[in-house]
Write an enzyme that holds these catalytic residues in place. Structure first.
Site, short mmCIF file in Angstrom:
data_model
loop_
_atom_site.label_atom_id
_atom_site.label_comp_id
_atom_site.label_asym_id
_atom_site.label_seq_id
_atom_site.Cartn_x
_atom_site.Cartn_y
_atom_site.Cartn_z
N ARG A 177 0.82 -1.21 0.00
CA ARG A 177 0.00 0.00 0.00
C ARG A 177 0.85 1.27 0.00
O ARG A 177 0.53 2.26 0.66
CB ARG A 177 -0.97 -0.01 1.18
CG ARG A 177 -1.87 -1.22 1.25
CD ARG A 177 -2.76 -1.36 0.01
NE ARG A 177 -3.55 -2.59 0.08
CZ ARG A 177 -3.21 -3.73 -0.50
NH1 ARG A 177 -2.08 -3.81 -1.21
NH2 ARG A 177 -3.97 -4.80 -0.40
N SER A 227 -11.57 -1.96 2.46
CA SER A 227 -10.85 -2.23 3.71
C SER A 227 -10.42 -0.91 4.33
O SER A 227 -9.72 -0.12 3.70
CB SER A 227 -9.62 -3.10 3.44
OG SER A 227 -10.00 -4.37 2.95
N GLU A 297 -6.12 2.59 5.65
CA GLU A 297 -5.83 2.41 4.22
C GLU A 297 -6.56 3.46 3.41
O GLU A 297 -6.08 3.90 2.37
CB GLU A 297 -6.24 1.00 3.78
CG GLU A 297 -5.90 0.67 2.35
CD GLU A 297 -6.07 -0.80 2.04
OE1 GLU A 297 -6.55 -1.11 0.94
OE2 GLU A 297 -5.73 -1.65 2.90
#
Length: 304
Positions: A177, A227, A297
């Protein structure tokens, strides 16, 4: 006339961009369905318009932000001061042999479909990721043991000077990420993916299997940003949250999903403040119980 209205006139006159909105509610442009107004939202159709907008914002000292389809974006209730550049109309896609070349506004679903139609394998993992290419590459999106770093070859970006440069995979420094694109604040214009020839039936079966698993396990019937938290090393965020007794925990209409604890959902009328408060509750409880920090995230921007 405030400075943003004046700037919007300049954008229309100088850059020939028709799709410009003033004080546009961001809840209309994000999958979370929350967020206050942005001063200016514009939707360019061409690379050169994006480059010119970025240069003009820098020249006039106007803050600017980049978004795709808003699937990983949480805008605060006070909205955004400055310009939001929405790239969804940069949606051209072409196939050259084993390569798929796509502008940054193309959805991952459309790339998966294009790959299937051309018997190209390697992109099946992304068939259910709701984002567009620009954000997916910037965050090195992934699912089901696949990620963007496995299939990307290069990206054409606007760097901080306003110059267009091409980064190869190594230069993108793709990690979990993260990427050099995110770190440096670059804007993606175009991406080249390098896939492999495959069997169309096998590709279709893989896509159908992943879609079924996603539908079974994720709360797709509610507004969310996917998420909410990054995976802590050696752990799963959803398990830590569930083991902390937080499944179903709510603040207003924001809720830790009862179907998948890694998702915070909007059950209808949540505010950004509700969601942010719930995020803090989850982070605090997991830290107290397991001495592990959860990091979001989802990208959070705007004013309270």
């Amino acid at each position: 006339m405030n400075k943003f209205e004046d700037f919007a006139i300049k954008l229309r006159e100088i850059l020939d961009i028709e799709d410009i909105k003033i004080d546009e509610p961001m809840k209309e442009h994000t999958s979370f369905k929350v967020g206050g107004p942005v001063d200016i939202l514009l939707t360019p159709k061409h690379f050169n318009q994006v480059v010119d907008v970025v240069k003009l914002c820098k020249k006039e000292n106007i803050p600017y932000y980049i978004m795709g389809n808003g699937s990983n974006l949480l805008v605060k209730d006070g909205g955004i001061r400055g310009v939001m550049i929405k790239l969804v109309k940069l949606n051209k896609i072409q196939v050259k042999g084993n390569k798929i070349i796509t502008e940054s506004g193309v959805s991952l679903k459309d790339i998966s479909t294009t790959a299937l139609e051309n018997c190209l394998t390697g992109f099946e993992f992304a068939c259910g990721i709701p984002g567009s290419v620009g954000g997916a590459v910037t965050m090195n999106a992934g699912a089901y043991n696949g990620e963007i770093s496995n299939v990307i070859e290069s990206a054409k970006v606007i760097c901080n000077s306003g110059e267009i440069i091409v980064l190869n995979r190594e230069e993108m420094e793709l990690g979990y990420r993260m990427s050099s694109i995110l770190k440096n604040g670059y804007t993606i214009l175009e991406v080249t993916f390098n896939l492999e020839k495959g069997n169309k039936e096998n590709i279709m079966n893989r896509i159908e299997d992943l879609s079924r698993r996603r539908n079974e396990k994720q709360p797709l019937e509610y507004a969310s940003a996917g998420s909410t938290f990054k995976r802590p090393q050696g752990h799963f965020a959803a398990k830590l949250i569930e083991d902390s007794g937080l499944k179903g925990e709510s603040v207003g209409d924001a809720q830790v999903s009862e179907k998948h604890s890694g998702f915070i959902i909007n059950k209808g009328n949540a505010t950004a403040k509700d969601i942010l408060t719930l995020i803090s509750i989850v982070q605090d409880r997991v830290r107290q119980n397991f001495d592990i920090d959860l990091y979001t995230e989802v990208r959070i921007i705007g004013e309270d």
